[in-house]
Design a protein around this motif. Structure first.
Motif, PDB file in Angstrom:
ATOM      1  N   SER A 137       0.855  -1.183   0.000  1.00 23.84           N
ATOM      2  CA  SER A 137       0.000   0.000   0.000  1.00 23.84           C
ATOM      3  C   SER A 137       0.894   1.237   0.000  1.00 23.84           C
ATOM      4  N   ILE A 138       0.568   2.208  -0.844  1.00 27.65           N
ATOM      5  CA  ILE A 138       1.412   3.394  -1.015  1.00 27.65           C
ATOM      6  C   ILE A 138       0.596   4.652  -0.695  1.00 27.65           C
ATOM      7  N   TYR A 139       1.209   5.527   0.125  1.00 21.95           N
ATOM      8  CA  TYR A 139       0.595   6.806   0.492  1.00 21.95           C
ATOM      9  C   TYR A 139       1.592   7.934   0.242  1.00 21.95           C
ATOM     10  N   ARG A 140       1.059   9.140   0.055  1.00 18.23           N
ATOM     11  CA  ARG A 140       1.915  10.320   0.121  1.00 18.23           C
ATOM     12  C   ARG A 140       2.113  10.687   1.589  1.00 18.23           C
ATOM     13  N   ARG A 141       3.306  11.074   1.920  1.00 15.77           N
ATOM     14  CA  ARG A 141       3.572  11.488   3.291  1.00 15.77           C
ATOM     15  C   ARG A 141       2.771  12.743   3.626  1.00 15.77           C
ATOM     16  N   VAL A 142       2.462  12.941   4.892  1.00 15.10           N
ATOM     17  CA  VAL A 142       1.767  14.154   5.331  1.00 15.10           C
ATOM     18  C   VAL A 142       2.694  15.041   6.165  1.00 15.10           C
ATOM     19  N   SER A 143       3.837  14.504   6.571  1.00 12.84           N
ATOM     20  CA  SER A 143       4.807  15.292   7.328  1.00 12.84           C
ATOM     21  C   SER A 143       5.618  16.168   6.381  1.00 12.84           C
ATOM     22  N   GLU A 144       6.370  17.077   6.946  1.00 13.04           N
ATOM     23  CA  GLU A 144       7.144  18.039   6.151  1.00 13.04           C
ATOM     24  C   GLU A 144       8.283  17.344   5.414  1.00 13.04           C
ATOM     25  N   ALA A 145       8.386  17.619   4.107  1.00  6.40           N
ATOM     26  CA  ALA A 145       9.487  17.078   3.319  1.00  6.40           C
ATOM     27  C   ALA A 145      10.816  17.589   3.853  1.00  6.40           C
ATOM     28  N   GLY A 146      11.845  16.754   3.757  1.00 12.06           N
ATOM     29  CA  GLY A 146      13.158  17.123   4.255  1.00 12.06           C
ATOM     30  C   GLY A 146      13.398  16.697   5.685  1.00 12.06           C
ATOM     31  N   GLN A 147      12.331  16.249   6.366  1.00 14.18           N
ATOM     32  CA  GLN A 147      12.422  15.770   7.735  1.00 14.18           C
ATOM     33  C   GLN A 147      12.143  14.266   7.772  1.00 14.18           C
ATOM     34  N   PRO A 148      12.588  13.553   8.794  1.00 10.48           N
ATOM     35  CA  PRO A 148      12.258  12.133   8.908  1.00 10.48           C
ATOM     36  C   PRO A 148      10.747  11.921   9.016  1.00 10.48           C
ATOM     37  N   VAL A 149      10.271  10.800   8.510  1.00 10.74           N
ATOM     38  CA  VAL A 149       8.845  10.491   8.597  1.00 10.74           C
ATOM     39  C   VAL A 149       8.428  10.335  10.053  1.00 10.74           C
ATOM     40  N   THR A 150       7.142  10.482  10.285  1.00 11.83           N
ATOM     41  CA  THR A 150       6.584  10.368  11.630  1.00 11.83           C
ATOM     42  C   THR A 150       5.464   9.329  11.626  1.00 11.83           C
ATOM     43  N   MET A 151       5.002   8.989  12.808  1.00 11.79           N
ATOM     44  CA  MET A 151       3.896   8.033  12.920  1.00 11.79           C
ATOM     45  C   MET A 151       2.663   8.527  12.167  1.00 11.79           C
ATOM     46  N   GLU A 152       2.474   9.833  12.132  1.00 12.69           N
ATOM     47  CA  GLU A 152       1.314  10.413  11.435  1.00 12.69           C
ATOM     48  C   GLU A 152       1.273  10.020   9.962  1.00 12.69           C
ATOM     49  N   ASP A 153       2.441   9.847   9.354  1.00 10.29           N
ATOM     50  CA  ASP A 153       2.489   9.460   7.951  1.00 10.29           C
ATOM     51  C   ASP A 153       1.876   8.088   7.720  1.00 10.29           C
ATOM     52  N   PHE A 154       2.010   7.207   8.696  1.00 15.23           N
ATOM     53  CA  PHE A 154       1.558   5.829   8.520  1.00 15.23           C
ATOM     54  C   PHE A 154       0.132   5.600   9.000  1.00 15.23           C
ATOM     55  N   LEU A 155      -0.339   6.438   9.912  1.00 15.51           N
ATOM     56  CA  LEU A 155      -1.698   6.259  10.445  1.00 15.51           C
ATOM     57  C   LEU A 155      -2.702   7.067   9.649  1.00 15.51           C
ATOM     58  N   GLN A 156      -2.705   6.871   8.357  1.00 12.81           N
ATOM     59  CA  GLN A 156      -3.666   7.526   7.467  1.00 12.81           C
ATOM     60  C   GLN A 156      -4.791   6.555   7.113  1.00 12.81           C
ATOM     61  N   PRO A 157      -6.013   7.072   6.946  1.00 10.39           N
ATOM     62  CA  PRO A 157      -7.102   6.189   6.499  1.00 10.39           C
ATOM     63  C   PRO A 157      -6.852   5.715   5.073  1.00 10.39           C
ATOM     64  N   GLY A 158      -7.441   4.593   4.732  1.00 12.77           N
ATOM     65  CA  GLY A 158      -7.228   3.983   3.425  1.00 12.77           C
ATOM     66  C   GLY A 158      -7.639   4.843   2.249  1.00 12.77           C
ATOM     67  N   VAL A 159      -8.542   5.794   2.458  1.00 12.23           N
ATOM     68  CA  VAL A 159      -8.972   6.659   1.361  1.00 12.23           C
ATOM     69  C   VAL A 159      -7.825   7.511   0.833  1.00 12.23           C
ATOM     70  N   ASN A 160      -6.737   7.616   1.600  1.00 15.84           N
ATOM     71  CA  ASN A 160      -5.596   8.425   1.165  1.00 15.84           C
ATOM     72  C   ASN A 160      -4.598   7.648   0.307  1.00 15.84           C
ATOM     73  N   GLN A 161      -4.838   6.376   0.073  1.00 15.14           N
ATOM     74  CA  GLN A 161      -3.902   5.580  -0.715  1.00 15.14           C
ATOM     75  C   GLN A 161      -3.788   6.128  -2.142  1.00 15.14           C
ATOM     76  N   VAL A 162      -2.571   6.133  -2.656  1.00 12.48           N
ATOM     77  CA  VAL A 162      -2.386   6.512  -4.059  1.00 12.48           C
ATOM     78  C   VAL A 162      -2.169   5.291  -4.937  1.00 12.48           C
ATOM     79  N   ALA A 163      -1.798   4.173  -4.340  1.00 11.22           N
ATOM     80  CA  ALA A 163      -1.639   2.925  -5.080  1.00 11.22           C
ATOM     81  C   ALA A 163      -1.646   1.770  -4.085  1.00 11.22           C
ATOM     82  N   ALA A 164      -1.999   0.615  -4.576  1.00 10.39           N
ATOM     83  CA  ALA A 164      -1.985  -0.600  -3.760  1.00 10.39           C
ATOM     84  C   ALA A 164      -1.932  -1.791  -4.695  1.00 10.39           C
ATOM     85  N   GLY A 165      -1.527  -2.920  -4.145  1.00 12.38           N
ATOM     86  CA  GLY A 165      -1.489  -4.102  -4.978  1.00 12.38           C
ATOM     87  C   GLY A 165      -1.053  -5.327  -4.207  1.00 12.38           C
TER      88      GLY A 165
END
Length: 341
Positions: A137-165
């Motif tokens: 499952s692939i999502y766009r990050r929601v945290s600020e670019a240039g910074q390490p990812v956060t838990m918020e990036d991964f706890l997104q609802p499925g409607v935010n998926q850009v691709a899956a397979g």
């Protein structure tokens, strides 16, 4: 005249114009998944010949308390390495990892995407030659670019998926994916070393005649599930009942069959896993996205799966997925009998 086969790489490039904001990163990311799938497929195909790739992994357990198979660890390592190598992904979360993984060099910190995955679904079936698979499952990050990812990036609802397979490793190996414009399947041709387009724009029949559930847990099922199973087993010629029961015990395999032929897959609450066994982020959301893109439906018995807001990485949920009329009927009975429990 001989048909000209279209490879997955060619198909991705051909349709890249549909995603002008992706600038090629999403296509490259899918290519990374394709490459890792080939390596995992090779190891699965030799699993019956060797002992170094089958069996438990030194009695280790994952965060869910399940014994990890050697192939679980191998597949996780292969997909993680493939996704890290190209720089389009800033982090991943995996069913086999306790925590999310940060890719933190300069290019990766500026990457747009995060990936969640079940590297090898159904791996306990490897030693008896039953089909297994990979789900992503692939999502766009929601945290600020240039910074390490956060838990918020991964706890997104499925409607935010850009691709899956998913990849199903069976009598033939197939990679099936969606980017929000239908579901397309590619079969691996080992003579070419390529995934070739074999199933374009897959559609789930609105009404299927297969139900997939582990009926060994029947006594603990919610009343609505019990009533639905009785409905499936009743004789009614006008609706072509009774339906056929088909349960492989490998989610990808059961889902793949039902998507092509029509049917419903159910893993409810009330089993040995009170909240359901399947993971919302790694299994349920990506297959729900694919089901909806193919004209099907996915719920937890009451709610649309992709609208559930996750609260933890390894969150579990009951799962009803497949042909829309079958999922609707199951939901109707779940609602009707829920107040009586």
């Amino acid at each position: 005249m001989r048909n000209i086969m279209i490879t997955l790489g060619e198909y991705i490039i051909k349709n890249q114009a549909d995603y002008p904001n992706a600038s090629g990163e999403l296509s490259s990311l899918l290519s990374s998944i394709r490459r890792a799938a080939k390596i995992v497929n090779r190891e699965i195909n030799r699993a019956g010949l060797v002992t170094d790739i089958i069996g438990g992994s030194n009695n280790s357990e994952n965060v869910q308390g399940e014994v990890q198979q050697k192939l679980d660890v191998f597949a996780n390592d292969m997909f993680k390495a493939a996704l890290e190598a190209r720089g389009e992904v800033c982090g991943i979360a995996s069913e086999e990892e306790d925590h999310y993984v940060i890719f933190d060099d300069e290019r990766q910190c500026n990457a747009k995407y995060i990936v969640l995955m079940d590297p090898l679904d159904g791996s306990s079936n490897i030693d008896v030659n039953v089909s297994v698979g990979t789900i992503f499952s692939i999502y766009r990050r929601v945290s600020e670019a240039g910074q390490p990812v956060t838990m918020e990036d991964f706890l997104q609802p499925g409607v935010n998926q850009v691709a899956a397979g998913y990849v199903v490793y069976g009598s033939s190996t197939m990679l099936v994916y969606t980017t929000g414009n239908g579901v397309h399947g590619f079969t691996y041709d080992p003579t070419l070393g390529s995934f070739c387009l074999s199933h374009e724009n897959i559609r789930i029949p609105e009404q299927g005649y297969i139900y997939s559930i582990n009926e060994g847990n029947y006594i603990r099922f919610p009343e609505g599930v019990k009533k639905y199973l009785k409905f499936c087993q009743e004789k009614d010629e006008s609706s072509k009942r009774p339906y056929s029961s088909r349960y492989i015990g490998s989610l990808v395999s059961d889902f793949h069959r039902n998507m092509l032929k029509g049917g419903i897959y159910i893993y409810p609450s009330g089993t040995n896993s009170p909240n359901g066994k399947l993971r919302l982020l790694y299994e349920c959301n990506p297959l729900a996205f694919m089901a909806e893109q193919a004209g099907g439906k996915a719920t937890d018995g009451f709610r649309r799966i992709m609208e559930i807001k996750p609260t933890e990485l390894h969150q579990r949920t009951p799962y009803f997925v497949g042909s829309i009329k079958m999922v609707d009927k199951a939901g109707e009975l779940m609602t009707e009998f829920s107040s009586a429990e």
